[in-house]
Motif scaffolding. Sequence first.
Motif, mmCIF file in Angstrom:
data_model
loop_
_atom_site.group_PDB
_atom_site.id
_atom_site.type_symbol
_atom_site.label_atom_id
_atom_site.label_comp_id
_atom_site.label_asym_id
_atom_site.label_seq_id
_atom_site.Cartn_x
_atom_site.Cartn_y
_atom_site.Cartn_z
ATOM 1 N N VAL A 105 17.441 22.687 35.764
ATOM 2 C CA VAL A 105 17.287 21.483 36.568
ATOM 3 C C VAL A 105 17.417 21.855 38.042
ATOM 4 O O VAL A 105 18.343 22.572 38.430
ATOM 5 C CB VAL A 105 18.351 20.422 36.211
ATOM 6 C CG1 VAL A 105 18.205 19.194 37.106
ATOM 7 C CG2 VAL A 105 18.236 20.031 34.739
ATOM 8 N N SER A 106 16.471 21.397 38.865
ATOM 9 C CA SER A 106 16.502 21.643 40.306
ATOM 10 C C SER A 106 16.476 20.304 41.044
ATOM 11 O O SER A 106 15.951 19.306 40.526
ATOM 12 C CB SER A 106 15.293 22.478 40.747
ATOM 13 O OG SER A 106 15.214 23.688 40.027
ATOM 14 N N LEU A 184 13.451 15.813 41.720
ATOM 15 C CA LEU A 184 14.233 16.323 40.600
ATOM 16 C C LEU A 184 13.268 17.026 39.652
ATOM 17 O O LEU A 184 12.277 16.435 39.228
ATOM 18 C CB LEU A 184 14.936 15.166 39.881
ATOM 19 C CG LEU A 184 15.727 15.495 38.620
ATOM 20 C CD1 LEU A 184 16.951 16.342 38.942
ATOM 21 C CD2 LEU A 184 16.144 14.215 37.901
ATOM 22 N N VAL A 185 13.538 18.286 39.323
ATOM 23 C CA VAL A 185 12.628 19.065 38.486
ATOM 24 C C VAL A 185 13.357 19.518 37.227
ATOM 25 O O VAL A 185 14.381 20.205 37.304
ATOM 26 C CB VAL A 185 12.076 20.296 39.234
ATOM 27 C CG1 VAL A 185 10.987 20.968 38.388
ATOM 28 C CG2 VAL A 185 11.526 19.902 40.599
ATOM 29 N N LEU A 186 12.834 19.111 36.074
ATOM 30 C CA LEU A 186 13.326 19.578 34.779
ATOM 31 C C LEU A 186 12.300 20.554 34.232
ATOM 32 O O LEU A 186 11.218 20.152 33.804
ATOM 33 C CB LEU A 186 13.517 18.411 33.809
ATOM 34 C CG LEU A 186 14.823 17.615 33.910
ATOM 35 C CD1 LEU A 186 14.946 16.923 35.261
ATOM 36 C CD2 LEU A 186 14.919 16.582 32.775
ATOM 37 N N VAL A 190 8.217 17.294 37.326
ATOM 38 C CA VAL A 190 8.750 16.845 38.604
ATOM 39 C C VAL A 190 8.904 15.325 38.586
ATOM 40 O O VAL A 190 7.968 14.600 38.241
ATOM 41 C CB VAL A 190 7.806 17.247 39.760
ATOM 42 C CG1 VAL A 190 8.335 16.719 41.091
ATOM 43 C CG2 VAL A 190 7.634 18.750 39.811
ATOM 44 N N TYR A 191 10.089 14.857 38.966
ATOM 45 C CA TYR A 191 10.351 13.427 39.133
ATOM 46 C C TYR A 191 10.671 13.195 40.605
ATOM 47 O O TYR A 191 11.540 13.857 41.168
ATOM 48 C CB TYR A 191 11.525 12.972 38.270
ATOM 49 C CG TYR A 191 11.321 13.198 36.797
ATOM 50 C CD1 TYR A 191 10.770 12.204 35.984
ATOM 51 C CD2 TYR A 191 11.684 14.400 36.204
ATOM 52 C CE1 TYR A 191 10.580 12.414 34.628
ATOM 53 C CE2 TYR A 191 11.496 14.621 34.838
ATOM 54 C CZ TYR A 191 10.941 13.622 34.060
ATOM 55 O OH TYR A 191 10.755 13.835 32.719
ATOM 56 N N ARG A 278 6.187 10.786 38.521
ATOM 57 C CA ARG A 278 6.383 12.090 37.896
ATOM 58 C C ARG A 278 5.066 12.860 37.904
ATOM 59 O O ARG A 278 3.979 12.287 37.970
ATOM 60 C CB ARG A 278 6.910 11.963 36.473
ATOM 61 C CG ARG A 278 5.849 11.546 35.474
ATOM 62 C CD ARG A 278 6.332 11.701 34.031
ATOM 63 N NE ARG A 278 5.232 11.414 33.129
ATOM 64 C CZ ARG A 278 5.293 11.527 31.807
ATOM 65 N NH1 ARG A 278 6.408 11.921 31.237
ATOM 66 N NH2 ARG A 278 4.251 11.251 31.064
ATOM 67 N N CYS A 279 5.176 14.174 37.822
ATOM 68 C CA CYS A 279 4.008 15.046 37.825
ATOM 69 C C CYS A 279 4.391 16.349 37.145
ATOM 70 O O CYS A 279 5.456 16.915 37.436
ATOM 71 C CB CYS A 279 3.559 15.310 39.266
ATOM 72 S SG CYS A 279 2.287 16.574 39.430
ATOM 73 N N GLN A 280 3.551 16.843 36.247
ATOM 74 C CA GLN A 280 3.819 18.114 35.588
ATOM 75 C C GLN A 280 3.187 19.253 36.384
ATOM 76 O O GLN A 280 2.015 19.204 36.740
ATOM 77 C CB GLN A 280 3.281 18.118 34.157
ATOM 78 C CG GLN A 280 3.703 19.359 33.373
ATOM 79 C CD GLN A 280 3.527 19.169 31.877
ATOM 80 O OE1 GLN A 280 2.818 18.272 31.430
ATOM 81 N NE2 GLN A 280 4.198 20.000 31.092
#
Length: 354
Positions: A105-106, A184-186, A190-191, A278-280
């Motif tokens: 998580v970033s 926020l990146v899982l 990306v959120y 969100r975006c992948q």
Amino acid sequence: MDLFDDLPEPTRTSGPVLTAEHQTTTKEEREGRGDERRLKRKRDDVMSVAKERTEVKKVCREGVPVLKGYVAARRGEREEMQDAHVLLPDMSDRLSALPAQVSRVSFFSVFDGHGGSRASSFAAENLHQNLVKKFPTGGEVENVDKLIKKCLLETFRQTDEDFLKKASSQKPAWKDGSTATCVLVLDDMVYVANLGDSRAVLCRLESSPSPSEGPRRSVTLALSKEHNPTIYEERMRIQRAGGTVREGRVLGVLEVSRSIGDGQYKRIGVISTPDLRRCQLTHNDRFILLACDGLFKVFSADEAVKFVLGVIKEDTVAQTDELRFEAACQQLASEAVKRGCADNVTVILISIDY
């Protein structure tokens, strides 16, 4: 690319799950009549499932992009630096436990204060800590998108409430406010949650062309939505709450229609509910750019992306990618001041490397 204002519930992820046999016990076992071999077999099955989960997670880790953050801040002609920021390329160690399908998580954010620096500083110190407290943890989580959406909404609400409580207890009461743009990146998802007029954009390169077509072209994708009272929906909400919009500002004063803080405007429709998208990430993505409106007063989003690309593509001897991105970040902020931006300028550059 798909962007979601309201994040949908994802489809079920593939992978091992516990069957009803593993989740419950039989009547005979509850009554103590199960034999020892059955219990041993159940333990072996559960161990096997756990092992498979670990193996699946290891495979996911291999495809996770490496993110690195760079920041540059300039005071401009302001007497005070009212921007704040947070760079957490790996926030995983701050979380008690990650959902089973998430390996890293970033978190990155920029806050542009107005009326002072207290709201932006407070948000930079506390928002990610509230996020950690409310983050979904542990086990197989099927509706990650839904839980992350809820987590972000509650995080912004809590941060705003905490600041307003502190601000109202001061003598005289603080009247500071701040925008907030958070990424926020899982793993590779990306959120983005944002309030106000700071922005986030993604640089994505087109698929590799044939040699005769020249270098790959870049596409600039907006990851956030600005909130100002000239937007119809924002103006209508403010007017329904009893406020007015004059010369593009709330009561002729406040330039944004959503913010953290600004307690004196909360009763007339200025809210702290963020826009969520969100975006992948893909292998064609080069970097994410976050910046306060000071940058975008003198750069369009596309101009800023092309400026960064121009710096990181420079063929400087013995210069690493890290040094190129650092140079691009610093030069972009400095160029904004050179172009006449009198406002504070904060730029965050997030490199994406597979």
